[in-house]
Design an enzyme around this catalytic site. Structure first.
Site, PDB file in Angstrom:
ATOM      1  N   HIS A 198       4.312 -25.996 110.263  1.00 39.89           N
ATOM      2  CA  HIS A 198       3.407 -26.482 108.982  1.00 39.89           C
ATOM      3  C   HIS A 198       3.629 -26.638 108.204  1.00 39.89           C
ATOM      4  O   HIS A 198       4.530 -26.901 107.022  1.00 39.89           O
ATOM      5  CB  HIS A 198       2.545 -24.544 109.322  1.00 39.89           C
ATOM      6  CG  HIS A 198       2.160 -23.747 110.204  1.00 39.89           C
ATOM      7  ND1 HIS A 198       2.665 -22.027 111.030  1.00 39.89           N
ATOM      8  CD2 HIS A 198       2.079 -24.331 111.323  1.00 39.89           C
ATOM      9  CE1 HIS A 198       2.489 -21.976 111.823  1.00 39.89           C
ATOM     10  NE2 HIS A 198       1.365 -22.748 111.778  1.00 39.89           N
ATOM     11  N   CYS A 292       1.856 -17.404 104.520  1.00 39.24           N
ATOM     12  CA  CYS A 292       1.032 -17.328 105.762  1.00 39.24           C
ATOM     13  C   CYS A 292       1.226 -15.495 106.525  1.00 39.24           C
ATOM     14  O   CYS A 292       0.328 -15.254 107.236  1.00 39.24           O
ATOM     15  CB  CYS A 292       2.289 -16.882 107.624  1.00 39.24           C
ATOM     16  SG  CYS A 292       4.143 -18.363 106.127  1.00 39.24           S
TER      17      CYS A 292
HETATM   18  N1  ARG Z   1       6.796 -16.707 113.247  1.00 33.57           N
HETATM   19  C1  ARG Z   1       5.818 -17.277 113.446  1.00 33.57           C
HETATM   20  C2  ARG Z   1       5.537 -18.614 114.424  1.00 33.57           C
HETATM   21  O1  ARG Z   1       6.353 -19.109 114.448  1.00 33.57           O
HETATM   22  C3  ARG Z   1       5.788 -18.174 112.140  1.00 33.57           C
HETATM   23  C4  ARG Z   1       4.735 -17.868 112.023  1.00 33.57           C
HETATM   24  C5  ARG Z   1       4.570 -18.400 109.963  1.00 33.57           C
HETATM   25  N2  ARG Z   1       3.190 -19.141 109.507  1.00 33.57           N
HETATM   26  C6  ARG Z   1       2.972 -19.795 109.244  1.00 33.57           C
HETATM   27  N3  ARG Z   1       2.242 -20.474 108.450  1.00 33.57           N
HETATM   28  N4  ARG Z   1       3.836 -20.922 108.504  1.00 33.57           N
HETATM   29  O2  ARG Z   1       4.386 -19.159 114.591  1.00 33.57           O
END
Ligand code: ARG
Length: 298
Positions: A198, A292
């Site tokens: 992300h 997040c």
């Molecule tokens: N386990 C989650 C996923 O892989 C973690 C998300 C974390 N969020 C972020 N915006 N980086 O989707």
């Protein structure tokens, strides 16, 4: 209508000519009551042998409450959405939507299209939460396969412009749609390292001119766009990259909420920021940290 700005020489102008945007004064957090790691949808969720990480839910709850308290202490209002059972990643409330004020000054919530089937159903609960308040709810277009909200759409500080990650969780086409829906220009950034899945894992905006980033997470054109967008672009070292330092959140150009032990905290303090170090270690086992765990609300 917002444009997708790819030419590095147009980035600074797109930012300076965009309408002003106030700092973040309100966030939406989702309680980690049912948080766990049940399948690995990013490389941080398992150990070197491939075993899934084990979450200590009581510790996660305490860390989450400490984060909510930190927001309240610096004057950011915290709204909370109840967590349904059976959705282990629900607490990462950055991902299910993107919110902003629309052209008429009304709150708008754009609903995500989650890339992993294990997260599809999270969106419904967020949609209901917004619909019950004074938000206009907008769906992602049917043909858009993946768009994970503010996991990949990061607001520039002070200006109504987004930086948009293009990678495993969000397709490039999302940015034409977001530009049209929000009226804001979007500057796309291509993610090339699967650990930084992300945009919010590798870019943290601290102020109108300042950002932290992980250099190897981006392709060359994207690095150029970042260099023209920020006069103070700080590359974090490998220790901090692994410590989720680039998942920090600065709501107001002044306070920085960041994972405890990030070395860049010293650099930020010297630059005049008030740094609050928090422990988000239980959430790092799922590939997330401060940024997040909240959605910025307009
Ligand atoms: N386990 C989650 C996923 O892989 C973690 C998300 C974390 N969020 C972020 N915006 N980086 O989707």
């Amino acid at each position: 209508m917002g444009r997708v700005v790819t030419d590095p020489s147009e980035v600074a102008k797109a930012i300076s000519s965009a309408p002003p945007r106030p700092p973040c004064a309100r966030v939406l957090m989702a309680a980690p009551e049912h948080f766990s790691v049940e399948s690995a949808i990013n490389p941080w969720m398992h150990d070197a042998q491939g075993n899934l990480n084990q979450v200590d839910r009581a510790r996660a709850q305490a860390q989450w409450e400490a984060l909510a308290d930190a927001y309240r202490r610096i004057g950011v209002k915290v709204d909370i959405i109840d967590a349904p059972a059976g959705l282990p990643d629900f607490c990462f409330s950055a991902n299910q939507s993107l919110t902003c004020l629309d052209r008429n000054g009304q709150p708008l919530a754009i609903m995500s299209r989650m890339a992993s089937p294990t997260r599809f159903n999270e969106v419904t609960y967020f949609r209901d939460w917004y619909a019950q308040r004074d938000f206009r709810v907008m769906e992602s277009p049917p043909g858009l396969r993946a768009f994970e909200g503010t996991g990949d759409a990061i607001r520039h500080h002070g200006r109504h412009v987004f930086w948009g990650g293009v990678g495993p969780r969000t397709m490039a086409q999302a940015w034409e749609f977001v530009g049209e829906a929000t009226g804001a220009d979007v500057i796309p950034l291509t993610l090339v390292d699967e650990r930084y899945y992300h945009l919010d894992t590798c870019l943290a905006i601290m102020g109108p001119d300042t950002a932290l980033y992980i250099e190897e997470a981006f392709d060359e054109d994207s690095r150029k766009r970042l260099q023209t967008g920020f006069t103070q672009l700080i590359a974090v070292d490998p220790h901090d990259a692994g410590n989720f330092a680039c998942n920090a959140h600065c709501p107001d150009d002044r306070h920085v909420l960041i994972q405890h032990g990030s070395r860049v905290a010293g650099t930020l303090r010297e630059a005049g920021f008030e740094v609050l170090e928090l422990d988000t270690s239980e959430f790092m086992k799922s590939g997330g940290s401060v940024f997040c765990l909240k959605q910025e609300l307009p």
